[in-house]
Design an enzyme around this catalytic site. Structure first.
Site, PDB file in Angstrom:
ATOM      1  N   LYS A  24      64.303  48.489  33.441  1.00 49.65           N
ATOM      2  CA  LYS A  24      63.709  48.971  32.188  1.00 49.65           C
ATOM      3  C   LYS A  24      62.871  50.206  32.510  1.00 49.65           C
ATOM      4  CE  LYS A  24      60.630  47.347  28.486  1.00 49.65           C
ATOM      5  NZ  LYS A  24      59.854  46.171  28.014  1.00 49.65           N
TER       6      LYS A  24
ATOM      7  N   PRO B  32      65.246  53.269  27.842  1.00 51.43           N
ATOM      8  CA  PRO B  32      66.540  52.656  28.138  1.00 51.43           C
ATOM      9  C   PRO B  32      66.446  51.566  29.204  1.00 51.43           C
ATOM     10  CG  PRO B  32      66.373  54.777  29.225  1.00 51.43           C
ATOM     11  CD  PRO B  32      65.132  54.634  28.397  1.00 51.43           C
TER      12      PRO B  32
ATOM     13  N   ASP C 167      56.348  39.054  19.624  1.00 49.44           N
ATOM     14  CA  ASP C 167      57.575  39.785  19.237  1.00 49.44           C
ATOM     15  C   ASP C 167      58.806  38.934  19.541  1.00 49.44           C
ATOM     16  OD1 ASP C 167      58.927  41.881  18.104  1.00 49.44           O
ATOM     17  OD2 ASP C 167      59.036  43.079  19.920  1.00 49.44           O
TER      18      ASP C 167
END
Length: 769
Positions: A488, A473, A585
């Site tokens: 984070k 999360p 990514d």
């Protein structure tokens, strides 16, 4: 009909209940009235959740045939109660409970009630029910997202004959289970207050039916429940002091159905949270050690009756105290000997005797057993005799130890040292030991104390959660100096992430650019691993771009600025930084927007650094997101600057069209790239433009940006422009653009994939070939 309290920013016409106001509230009044917010309101645009009104020109009225209807600006019916009665002597009344009813004025009877058509909110006196005989039910259904009322992935429904309540994900996948009703509470909710304290009523009118409702005896307490878009039932209670709704319920990881798999017990107070039952061991040892427990456990010693062994001793039962019982049980008559009946049936693997329910037997895998701090039931699990009486053999072991003394001590010492060495090697391999890397790689990055981050996020309260990615999360916080941050937190249960955590620290701590998110610090205390970033108030680009009312903020000039900003950040990574970095990514959810909608590339957990003059590499561990992967990377594990260029091309086409590549569907076209290529060849590429920005877009710009996007997604890497050339094309420094070749239509399926195929999920264990 959605019955809820409206947020302060709402600008809809609403009807208030009698105790608060009897009036139609104009748009200008809503801001003032919501300062109190002490009553429920009806959002006029939300009864038809899949087809809401797009503007404020709709009307809500009783039609000539007596039906409640909502009309759009053209007076077309977009929603109706659809009653077949021809009577017209009806009136609409909003009751104090929040129930909107259509009432027959001749006898006062209700001919239609909003409470019979629940959305995501469960209000006092509302009845959730199921009737399998009539094929009728009233269930809670979540929103698709916090700002999209369309029916979402989660539904909460009651099982017939009081067998419990489920929250189901994607139609039929269990996500949470309450256990059956024992006359006072659902047995897997030990903290549930008694019937007389909270006004809860659960009952059955006949076999195959069940209903569930609650009331609040204290009239000064305003309370309701909501099934959120993430599948959590939140208890909302009005705070007179703060003038807002407080979330008073909590959830932990063990609430997720099947967290520990079959024959595994979940205890949120322990670390790790999952353990196998006594007499069972993990099915997949590697997965279990990595924190992925869903494969569950398997029996170590077969039961006597499974092998028809007449010589062995009878199976016995292990007592597990204070647990939440699994589902798929069989009820036996209460006057039966529950233990004896189970022992006499080889298919019976566990039993429990529960007050108010009776004798329960299980013959399937025991899934979703939860250990409670207090309360719960006693579960008796069938084990082989030897598994329960191993302690009796200790006398033999002790005697042997005395005789062999020094020899066994020496052997034990040897094996202990060997085991410890192997354990350290495994931990190092998984990236969980930072001792050799921490000092050299973190010395330039500020280390933030765990206590500081805990205070900044109010002990990591769920209300502070901004989202949740593959590694765990992300929470919003505020440091003592007032600086807002995003934290984070690497989930302990993540089967990936420790290596990626150190990778992200090493990479991003050395980067400084206006279009890259800034890493403020990190924390590696208390077995926690956390990264601290600058807070981005506008969240991620995908929240603005796809299916949201926020798209109206993205006019063409803003989108151009976002595209060029992403490209500049990418150019810095590829050419201008001290290190040449391939992101691997790049996607809309990894682009964050600051208060002025400037883009910041984030999430460098998958990034790779190139040394020397190298510009291409090969990997056997393909990571990234299907739909954004270049073909040479997805199929052969080859990545380079051109891999990121491909991802950028997908992202560019998404920004132009407002459509997600992964969820795009048009006739026989499965992907946005295929659709764009079709329009390009037909000379209709301007049709790709997002209708939300048709008033601000310039046709020549759309053609240029779509052209660049198609050049970036060409199948052969050598045909794609590099990042520097892409930026020159976008800024018109290169006037004449080449004609693109056919794009690579990379599917979401992969022959090498060992993970569920999805364009929305970052994957990290796909073998390159």
């Amino acid at each position: 009909m959605a019955v809820k309290s409206l947020p302060p920013q709402s600008k809809k016409r609403v009807i208030r209940s009698w105790k608060s106001w009897i009036k139609d509230v104009n748009e200008d009044d809503v801001q003032t009235l919501n300062k109190d917010n002490q009553c429920f309101a009806i959002e006029i645009a939300s009864p038809n959740r899949n087809k809401p009104l797009n503007d404020s020109s709709g009307t809500f009225q009783i039609s000539s045939d007596g039906n409640l209807v909502i009309l759009d600006g053209r007076k077309d019916i977009v929603w109706s109660t659809n009653l077949s009665s021809s009577l017209a002597n009806f009136s609409a009344v909003l009751l104090d409970t929040g129930n909107l009813v259509l009432q027959d004025n001749s006898n006062g009877a209700y001919v239609w009630e909003s409470f019979q058509h629940a959305s995501d909110s469960f209000l006092p006196t509302m009845r959730l029910f199921v009737d399998v005989n009539r094929n009728e039910k009233n269930v809670l259904t979540s929103w698709t997202s916090p700002d999209d009322p369309a029916p979402g992935r989660f539904a909460m429904k009651l099982m017939p004959d009081l067998a419990g309540t489920y929250i189901l994900k994607d139609g039929n996948i269990p996500y949470w289970y309450s256990g059956p009703w024992n006359g006072q509470r659902f047995i897997r909710l030990p903290g549930m207050r008694s019937l007389y304290n909270d006004g809860t009523t659960v009952g059955s009118d006949s076999p195959g039916t069940a209903y569930y409702m609650f009331n609040v005896p204290n009239s000064s307490v305003l309370q309701y429940y909501v099934l959120t878009s993430s599948g959590v039932v939140e208890e909302m209670e009005w705070s007179y002091e703060k003038k807002t709704w407080d979330v008073t319920s909590t959830r932990n990881e063990c609430d997720i159905y099947g967290k520990c798999g079959s024959f595994g017990s979940c205890d949120a107070r322990e670390s790790p949270i999952c353990t196998c039952f006594r007499g069972f061991s993990p099915k997949a040892e590697d997965e279990w050690e990595a924190g992925n427990w869903t494969s569950g456990c398997t029996r170590e010693t077969p039961l006597k009756c499974e092998h028809n062994n007449s010589l062995g001793k009878e199976d016995e039962f292990l007592k597990m105290e204070g647990v939440g019982l699994p589902d798929h049980y069989i009820l036996f008559p209460i006057d039966k000997d529950c233990r004896g009946a189970c022992l006499g049936d080889c298919s019976c693997i566990a039993y429990a005797v529960v007050t108010g329910i009776g004798c329960m037997h299980w013959s399937h895998n025991l899934t979703d057993v939860v250990k409670f701090a207090s309360g719960g039931e006693d579960l008796y699990v069938r084990l082989a005799y030897s598994q329960l009486h191993k302690k009796r053999d200790r006398r033999v072991i002790i005697a042997t130890t005395v005789v062999l003394g020094s020899i066994l001590i020496g052997l034990c010492t040897y094996f202990a040292q060997k085991k410890l060495s192997n354990y350290r090697a495994r931990k190092y391999k998984k990236g969980l030991i930072f001792s050799q890397r921490k000092e050299s790689e973190l010395e330039e990055l500020p280390v933030v104390r765990f206590e500081t981050l805990s205070n900044a996020t109010e002990n990591f309260d769920r209300t502070k959660m901004l989202g949740e990615g593959g590694f765990g999360p992300v929470y919003k916080g505020k440091l003592p100096d007032g600086q807002e941050i995003a934290v984070k937190r690497l989930a302990r249960s993540s089967n990936q992430g420790a290596e990626e955590f150190m990778n992200e620290v090493m990479v991003i701590s050395k980067l400084q650019h206006h279009n890259l998110v800034r890493l403020i610090g990190c924390c590696v205390e208390h077995e926690e691993k956390m990264l601290v970033y600058e807070y981005m108030p506008n969240g991620s680009l995908d929240a603005f771009l796809f299916g949201s009312h926020k798209r109206e903020f993205l006019n063409w000039q803003t989108r151009k600025s976002i595209v060029e900003g992403i490209c500049r950040g990418l150019l810095y990574l590829h050419r201008d930084s001290r290190l040449k970095i391939i992101h691997r990514d790049l996607k809309a959810s990894n682009i964050l927007l600051d208060e002025e909608l400037n883009p910041k590339i984030s999430d460098f957990g998958m990034a790779r650094i190139f040394g020397g003059k190298a510009d291409q590499a090969n990997t056997t561990r393909v990571v990234g997101t299907y739909g954004y992967m270049s073909p040479e990377y997805a199929h052969r594990g080859i990545f380079s600057e051109k891999s990121d260029v491909y991802s950028f091309g997908i992202l560019l086409l998404e920004i132009v069209s407002g459509k997600k590549n992964s969820s795009f569907c048009d006739e026989d076209q499965q992907f946005l790239t295929a659709y764009a290529w079709k329009l390009w060849n037909e000379g209709k590429i301007t049709n790709l433009m997002d209708p939300a920005m048709c008033d601000s877009a310039i046709e020549d710009d759309i053609v240029r940006y779509a052209n660049v996007g198609l050049l970036c997604v060409q199948e052969i890497a050598a045909d794609r422009p590099n990042t520097s050339t892409v930026l020159s094309m976008l800024s018109c420094e290169i006037v004449e653009l080449p004609h693109p070749k056919q794009p690579a239509f990379v599917g979401i399926q992969s022959s090498q994939s060992t993970e569920p195929s999805s364009n929305d999920v970052t994957i990290s264990i796909v073998g390159g070939r």
